[in-house]
Scaffold this active site. Structure first.
Site, PDB file in Angstrom:
ATOM      1  N   ASP A 208       0.827  -1.198   0.000  1.00 31.94           N
ATOM      2  CA  ASP A 208       0.000   0.000   0.000  1.00 31.94           C
ATOM      3  C   ASP A 208       0.868   1.258   0.000  1.00 31.94           C
ATOM      4  OD1 ASP A 208      -2.709   1.178   0.322  1.00 31.94           O
ATOM      5  OD2 ASP A 208      -1.927   1.866   2.244  1.00 31.94           O
ATOM      6  N   GLU A 267       1.562  -0.542  -5.030  1.00 31.89           N
ATOM      7  CA  GLU A 267       0.619   0.520  -5.373  1.00 31.89           C
ATOM      8  C   GLU A 267       1.455   1.784  -5.499  1.00 31.89           C
ATOM      9  OE1 GLU A 267      -3.336   2.825  -3.649  1.00 31.89           O
ATOM     10  OE2 GLU A 267      -1.676   2.299  -2.324  1.00 31.89           O
TER      11      GLU A 267
END
Length: 528
Positions: A208, A267
């Protein structure tokens, strides 16, 4: 690096645990629910499943505020449930990717609770980004950085003695304090977290906010060009700094010590595929989400540019491209491409285009059902912190997170054993359930199944064919060609394709001379 490594060509299905399947009737998806639906994913034809966070969390950001990276939140199950899910997936030939949230923790994490109880300059505070405020009384934030969820990115604490104290950085919600990745203990802790889950069979991690771990130590004010959401511009003081690459080199060395080709996907929201490629150099992350493709307009020129830039820049560092149309943070592409029948028709065409491209691909839960964005959720049920922090000005991301419809004619459409779902499902979804689409040979679900089945035979690089106007066409090897008409009118077939056998089409093809509007066709033979 093997060119046949699984992660170079895998189709990975994203499971938003909150909304996939509820086993106990509380209206919230859980790990036993996911486990019960693994055969569906195997039948769909994907290679792996990525699970959004299921760790213990106060759920200020639906699990992206992690209080314990080595456990399972009781609302989702137990650690034994997670281990059983991984085991069952492996028995079905599916790999399992977990979500790792390294930029921040929950404000309920033991480390942060200890930091609040300790004085300025303490060891406990050094794990996070605490700073003194500006102004004579320190009552102004350290700089003008803004939160991705709206408002400023700093919150002032009350010191243990009751005085107004330091400020801490949170690039997202105040309940998500940012970690300081210059701290050796932070780095060691996350390497241990990786080992914990690798030892339990995890095949990899989605990272993330992978571009956000490092911050400019001077913490300068944002310049005018930095006050923007979306991909990070170069020179930003807290996005895409070079120091993040040291972290990923260490993680790659760790993962390479495990058998079974463990993998990382980042990401990484950056300005260009060239910047993205830096994260995928040998010895760093294996793959990254291709937001350039996701954000491309529905035009031949925009899609072709996104494909060319992605493949060109990533192949230069030996990395495969990965293609994605939707995820839990963006408006579902059925709605992005146009409401109603137009959006669905374009989504069907986009799916066949994506799955024909070389590299890997991601399928967000429900896109195989053609689910649209739910735009009329009542304010009282919305959970995304963006909605609250912008005073309702930004509706947030809940509309793409509504629980899946599995079967039946009334809510929760088989999502759970009862009628309750944590977000209400539209009545129109009764026609979109897995049960209904399973029985319809022309459904988008069966289109995905067929595409994923045929995709396994695709091999080799792509070569563009000469086209004009709204048509894209390329072939991969001597016996496969993909042609896409993104326009609203029929278009002539590219030269050499007249009479070629149709392997699969997103819409019925009734002419040997033209492509229907908003249609992708897979031809099983390339006539040179």
């Amino acid at each position: 690096m093997s060119s046949s490594a699984w992660w170079r060509h895998a189709v990975i299905y994203q499971v938003y645990v909150w909304s996939f399947a509820d086993s106990d009737g509380d209206g919230i998806g859980d790990l036993p629910g996911v486990r019960s639906r693994l055969p569906y994913l195997r039948e769909l034809g994907v290679d792996a499943v990525w699970l959004n966070p299921f760790y213990p969390s106060p759920q200020a950001d639906n699990g992206y505020d992690v209080a314990d990276h080595r456990g399972v939140d009781p609302r989702f199950g137990t650690l034994a449930d997670a281990e059983a899910l991984i085991g069952d997936a492996h028995e079905l030939g599916l790999r399992v990717i977990l979500d790792l949230v390294p930029n921040h923790t929950s404000d309920q994490h033991p480390w942060f609770r200890a930091a609040l109880a300790a004085p300025p300059g303490s060891r406990e505070r050094s794990r996070y980004l605490f700073r003194d405020g500006r102004g004579p009384d320190g009552d102004l934030p350290p700089n003008n950085w803004i939160s991705m969820f709206g408002g400023r990115a700093w919150t002032r604490i009350t010191e243990p003695d009751g005085r107004p104290g330091q400020w801490y950085l949170h690039l997202f919600a105040p309940e998500q304090p940012d970690l300081d990745w210059t701290d050796g203990e932070v780095r060691a802790e996350f390497e241990d977290i990786l080992r914990f889950w690798f030892d339990r069979g995890a095949d990899g991690f989605r990272v993330d906010v992978a571009h956000g771990l490092a911050k400019d130590p001077q913490m300068p004010d944002l310049g005018e060009k930095h006050f923007m959401l979306g991909p990070a511009p170069e020179g930003h003081p807290h996005w895409d700094l070079d120091e993040v690459h040291d972290v990923y080199r260490a993680w790659r060395a760790l993962s390479d010590g495990y058998p079974g080709e463990r993998a990382f996907v980042g990401e990484v929201w950056v300005q260009s595929p060239a910047r993205l490629a830096r994260y995928l150099r040998p010895g760093e992350l294996h793959t990254a989400f291709n937001f350039t493709f996701l954000m491309a307009k529905w035009t031949a020129a925009s899609l072709r540019e996104a494909i060319n830039e992605s493949i060109g820049n990533l192949s230069a560092v030996g990395a495969p491209a990965t293609w994605v149309l939707s995820n839990h943070d963006v408006i579902r592409h059925v709605t992005r491409y146009g409401d109603g029948a137009v959006g669905l028709r374009r989504a069907r065409a986009a799916a066949l285009l994506m799955l024909a491209l070389p590299g890997g691909a991601y399928v967000y839960q429900g896109e195989e059902l053609g689910l649209p964005e739910v735009r009329d959720l009542p304010d009282g049920v919305r959970r995304d912190p963006t909605f609250a922090r912008t005073g309702g000005g930004d509706p947030g991301r809940d509309g793409c997170r509504v629980p899946l419809p599995w079967a039946g004619a009334v809510p929760s459409y088989g999502f759970g054993p009862g009628p309750v779902a944590w977000l209400p499902q539209p009545p129109e979804w009764a026609a979109l359930t897995v049960e209904r689409q399973d029985a319809d040979p022309d459904s988008i679900l069966n289109l995905y199944r067929a595409a994923l089945r045929h995709r396994r035979a695709l091999d080799g690089p792509m070569t563009w064919l000469p086209t004009t106007g709204d048509v894209l066409a390329f072939h991969r090897g001597p016996t496969f060609t993909c042609a896409v008409n993104v326009g609203d009118e029929p278009a002539p077939l590219p030269a050499g394709l007249r009479g070629a056998p149709v392997l699969l089409a997103s819409e019925p093809v009734t002419s040997e001379d033209s492509l229907p509007p908003a249609t992708t066709v897979w031809f099983g033979l390339f006539n040179s």
